[in-house]
Design an enzyme around this catalytic site. Structure first.
Site, PDB file in Angstrom:
ATOM      1  CB  THR A   1       3.224   1.530  -6.897  1.00  0.00           C
ATOM      2  OG1 THR A   1       3.435   2.917  -6.449  1.00  0.00           O
ATOM      3  CG2 THR A   1       2.113   1.610  -7.940  1.00  0.00           C
TER       4      THR A   1
ATOM      5  CB  SER B   1       1.964  13.168 -11.147  1.00  0.00           C
ATOM      6  OG  SER B   1       1.720  13.149  -9.701  1.00  0.00           O
TER       7      SER B   1
ATOM      8  CE1 TYR C   1       6.678  12.599  -9.057  1.00  0.00           C
ATOM      9  CE2 TYR C   1       4.771  13.741  -8.091  1.00  0.00           C
ATOM     10  CZ  TYR C   1       5.224  12.695  -8.728  1.00  0.00           C
ATOM     11  OH  TYR C   1       4.157  11.954  -9.340  1.00  0.00           O
TER      12      TYR C   1
ATOM     13  CE  LYS D   1       5.886  11.681 -12.539  1.00  0.00           C
ATOM     14  NZ  LYS D   1       6.140  10.693 -13.739  1.00  0.00           N
TER      15      LYS D   1
END
Length: 207
Positions: A131, A83, A96, A100
């Site tokens: 998404t 990411s 997060y 990543k």
């Protein structure tokens, strides 16, 4: 289907796939979740563990489980999706981003280990892709309402990833935002961090 955070379930997948399709020539590890939009101080350990289990350990389990089968193929490929948060901190997404970043370093190490084998390795840094992950998180991008900011469609992102695999690319920066932020972060990390804070509006972020 299997829960990628469940190692036992993932380890059964290769034989199940071979029984159904005959062989395995490649995997794309794309499963991932955002954390709750909270500071590290406010996150509980169960949620932190869940993010790491899916984003990092899920990728690790998939690679470990499938690699023996990929190594015996004439040609095979592993693609791991990191990411922009893997090289650039995202507001209220410290865990997060850490997960990543772990995918990034793991994949780069795996590339070194497999460079003299038949298994290619590609690392993907997608920018903003339209998404459910982004929609459900209610992330807003400055300029999105006047079309100065355009997210990639899932089909566009998938096409870039497949092309990268076919060309055995080391890295795929999917989207102009990923390319720009990668360049800016290399040039001036602090300014890039300030810019991403300005550009991304997240739930709970004070204006």
């Amino acid at each position: 289907m299997a829960d990628v955070a469940n190692r036992d379930a993932v380890e059964k997948l290769p034989e199940e796939i071979i029984a159904a399709h005959g062989c395995i020539d490649g995997i794309i590890n794309n499963a991932g979740i955002l954390q709750q939009f909270q500071t590290v101080n406010d996150l509980d350990y169960d949620h932190i563990q869940k993010v790491m289990d899916i984003n990092f350990y899920g990728t690790l389990y998939m690679c470990k489980s499938f690699l023996p089968y990929l190594l015996i193929r004439p040609e095979a490929h592993i693609t791991n999706v990191s990411s922009m948060g893997g090289f650039l901190p995202v507001p209220l997404q410290s865990i997060y981003s850490a997960s990543k970043a772990a995918v990034k370093m793991f994949t780069e190490g795996l590339h070194l280990e497999l460079r003299d084998t038949n298994v290619g390795v590609t690392l993907v840094f997608p920018g903003a892709v339209d998404t459910n992950l982004v929609q459900n998180a209610k992330i807003e991008f400055e300029g999105a309402d006047n079309h100065s900011y355009k997210m990639l469609s899932p089909n566009e992102a998938a096409a870039l990833i497949i092309k990268g695999m076919e060309n055995n690319k080391y890295r795929v920066l999917a989207g102009n935002d990923a390319k720009i932020m990668d360049f800016l972060y290399r040039l001036h990390p602090k300014k890039a961090t300030d810019l991403i804070l300005k550009k991304i509006k997240t739930p709970g972020k004070k204006e």
